[in-house]
Scaffold this active site. Structure first.
Site, PDB file in Angstrom:
ATOM      1  N   LYS A  95     -61.215 106.421 -16.391  1.00  0.00           N
ATOM      2  CA  LYS A  95     -61.260 105.180 -17.163  1.00  0.00           C
ATOM      3  C   LYS A  95     -62.565 105.085 -17.963  1.00  0.00           C
ATOM      4  O   LYS A  95     -62.562 104.821 -19.162  1.00  0.00           O
ATOM      5  CB  LYS A  95     -61.202 104.041 -16.137  1.00  0.00           C
ATOM      6  CG  LYS A  95     -60.679 102.744 -16.608  1.00  0.00           C
ATOM      7  CD  LYS A  95     -60.761 101.705 -15.483  1.00  0.00           C
ATOM      8  CE  LYS A  95     -59.725 101.866 -14.395  1.00  0.00           C
ATOM      9  NZ  LYS A  95     -59.607 100.654 -13.546  1.00  0.00           N
ATOM     10  N   LYS A 107     -65.555 103.778  -6.085  1.00  0.00           N
ATOM     11  CA  LYS A 107     -64.738 102.648  -5.637  1.00  0.00           C
ATOM     12  C   LYS A 107     -65.031 102.371  -4.190  1.00  0.00           C
ATOM     13  O   LYS A 107     -65.411 103.280  -3.442  1.00  0.00           O
ATOM     14  CB  LYS A 107     -63.251 102.984  -5.773  1.00  0.00           C
ATOM     15  CG  LYS A 107     -62.354 101.773  -5.809  1.00  0.00           C
ATOM     16  CD  LYS A 107     -62.349 101.172  -7.192  1.00  0.00           C
ATOM     17  CE  LYS A 107     -61.426  99.996  -7.314  1.00  0.00           C
ATOM     18  NZ  LYS A 107     -61.101  99.759  -8.725  1.00  0.00           N
TER      19      LYS A 107
HETATM   20  N1  GLU Z   1     -62.333  96.785 -10.405  1.00  0.00           N
HETATM   21  C1  GLU Z   1     -62.241  96.913 -11.827  1.00  0.00           C
HETATM   22  C2  GLU Z   1     -61.455  98.165 -12.179  1.00  0.00           C
HETATM   23  O1  GLU Z   1     -60.672  98.654 -11.411  1.00  0.00           O
HETATM   24  C3  GLU Z   1     -63.584  96.810 -12.503  1.00  0.00           C
HETATM   25  C4  GLU Z   1     -64.564  97.879 -12.170  1.00  0.00           C
HETATM   26  C5  GLU Z   1     -65.977  97.620 -12.710  1.00  0.00           C
HETATM   27  O2  GLU Z   1     -66.157  96.681 -13.475  1.00  0.00           O
HETATM   28  O3  GLU Z   1     -66.859  98.377 -12.322  1.00  0.00           O
HETATM   29  O4  GLU Z   1     -61.525  98.654 -13.265  1.00  0.00           O
END
Ligand code: GLU
Length: 471
Positions: A95, A107
């Site tokens: 991402k 994560k």
């Molecule tokens: N939890 C969100 C995601 O899955 C945001 C992650 C973030 O802002 O670091 O993209």
């Protein structure tokens, strides 16, 4: 295919990765290096609760470290497990790369049902979790920066930031150790809505590409398009709200925990959300048909299906019966690898998660930049832009010999504030990334779908970084 043979979330992510990597020319072993999760830490810690001790299990996975810090949310869920965390961390790597946000992927999760604890208990547990991550080097503005995810929000992020600040009082950038904080505590305007807003911008961009529209058997604009939303959490709510209010789309069905509601003429998102928080369910919402087995409604005819809740909701079981023309993945991993193959064969266009829900991390990046620069966006240039607008007005008025209409003046005079800048930065990010993904597909005959193209873009960008490093 039997239930046992179905791929797990992590396998699905890896299979999507392999499909994309095989379409690229990469040095031997590099794809594997990129795909491999670098580290995963399981933490067990005791917390004193109601006069006794409870042991909690949490994880933080650092999927990659080709740039630092590593970035990604923390999930609080009773079903959380290590594999899920690894899959989500891998998605974070891809991402960030797709939207050119200079982070590696990470994560975290805590196995907990947050609803079972009081606010004070949650604060205590969250602060303990922050200490555990900190002492293992898994927290810090330059190393690893968590954010909200399912079951977590602004309040928890401010507890983490506060705990980190206490542990590192001399770190001038301490506030940047976590994003998704409240604005009064170092957050940025527009972060709460960011993932849903990104989904809106991604869909708007899709509708600007006439060739993509026709491959999805769609035409026109978002106005009047029939949308089904699964999950009215933060992401689903904001995406649906903006698409309804600003693009004129019709939200014809909403799937929630207790079932689904349908109204072909459109459901008012704010009314449904209000009803849900008052009654704890969507059943009984006025002027709608309630369907207890909500997942069936994923198969209801519509233009756009937006899964915005959990992973693995579209599988080889229901994929053959999906009737949407376009699937816009607001959740992480809602479509399994097998389902993806089935849907691709059926010509259903998918805008993949790793691109479409990247609005959250993009605005997290803006928040982190704000924390490191110690200045609010717009503070330095707002009045300057207004003064320039005034000069432009004076030049135009003297040229045409009459005053400009008040509305035109107002627009020219308005300097940007923080939320305007955040939204415009997010819109630009989503538009540029869409075109870069599409370009991957158009320039490589081995790439047949948009998910593979998105992964290919991510892999190519990360491979370029690795190839200029000496390991
Ligand atoms: N939890 C969100 C995601 O899955 C945001 C992650 C973030 O802002 O670091 O993209």
């Amino acid at each position: 295919m039997s239930e046992q043979e179905a791929t797990t979330f992590l396998e699905s992510v890896d299979l999507c990765f392999n499909r994309a990597a095989s379409a690229l020319k990469l040095p031997k072993g590099l794809a594997r290096q990129i795909r491999t999760c670098n580290a995963i830490c399981e933490m067990k810690f005791g917390v004193e609760i109601q006069g006794g001790y409870e042991i909690f299990t949490g994880w933080r996975a650092t999927h990659s470290e080709h740039v630092l810090p590593a970035k990604g949310g923390i999930r609080y869920a009773p079903f959380a497990d290590q594999q899920e965390v690894e899959a989500l961390a891998a998605l974070m790597t891809y991402k960030c790369s797709i939207v050119s946000v200079p982070y590696a992927g990470s994560k975290g999760a805590l196995k907990i049902d947050p609803k079972k604890y009081s606010i004070e208990e949650l604060e205590h547990i969250t602060r303990r979790f922050a200490q555990e991550m900190d002492k293992r080097g898994l927290l810090g503005p330059g190393i690893n920066v968590p954010a909200p995810d399912m079951g977590t929000g602004q309040r928890m992020m401010s507890w983490i930031a506060d705990e980190y600040q206490k542990l590192h009082p001399s770190d001038i950038n301490a506030q940047g150790c976590v994003t998704g904080k409240p604005v009064h505590f170092g957050g940025v305007e527009g972060r709460v809505e960011a993932t849903g807003r990104g989904v809106q911008y991604g869909l708007q961009e899709f509708f600007r590409h006439k060739d993509d529209l026709s491959s999805a058997n769609l035409e026109g604009t978002l106005e009047g398009k029939k949308i089904i939303i699964q999950g009215l959490g933060n992401v689903g709510y904001h995406a649906a709200k903006f698409l309804q209010e600003q693009d004129g789309a019709l939200i014809i069905a909403i799937l929630e925990r207790d079932g689904a509601i349908i109204n072909e003429d459109g459901l008012d998102i704010d009314e449904v959300s209000k009803y849900k928080s008052e009654h704890g369910k969507v059943e009984g919402f006025p002027n709608s048909k309630f369907i207890k087995s909500g997942n069936q409604v994923l198969e209801h005819p519509c233009d756009i299906l937006i899964p915005a809740a959990m992973e693995g909701v579209i599988t080889h079981e229901n994929a053959p019966r999906i009737q949407a023309k376009l699937i816009a993945e607001a959740a992480n991993g809602p479509v399994t690898f097998e389902a993806d193959q089935i849907l691709n064969k059926r010509g259903i266009f998918i805008i993949p998660d790793a691109y479409l829900n990247a609005g959250g991390v993009t605005v997290s990046y803006f928040e982190w930049l704000k924390n490191l620069s110690h200045v609010r966006f717009g503070r330095m240039d707002r009045r300057f832009v207004e003064a320039q607008g005034q000069k432009i007005i004076e030049a135009i008025e003297s040229g045409i010999g009459k005053p400009l209409a008040p509305i035109a003046k107002e627009k020219l005079l308005a300097g940007p504030n923080e939320v305007d800048l955040v939204r415009s930065g997010l819109e630009d990010t989503m538009r540029v990334a869409y075109s870069e993904i599409k370009e991957q597909q158009l320039s490589n005959t081995k790439i047949e779908d948009r998910r593979t193209a998105a992964y290919a873009l991510a892999i190519r960008n990360i491979a370029d970084i690795y190839e200029s490093m000496y390991l």
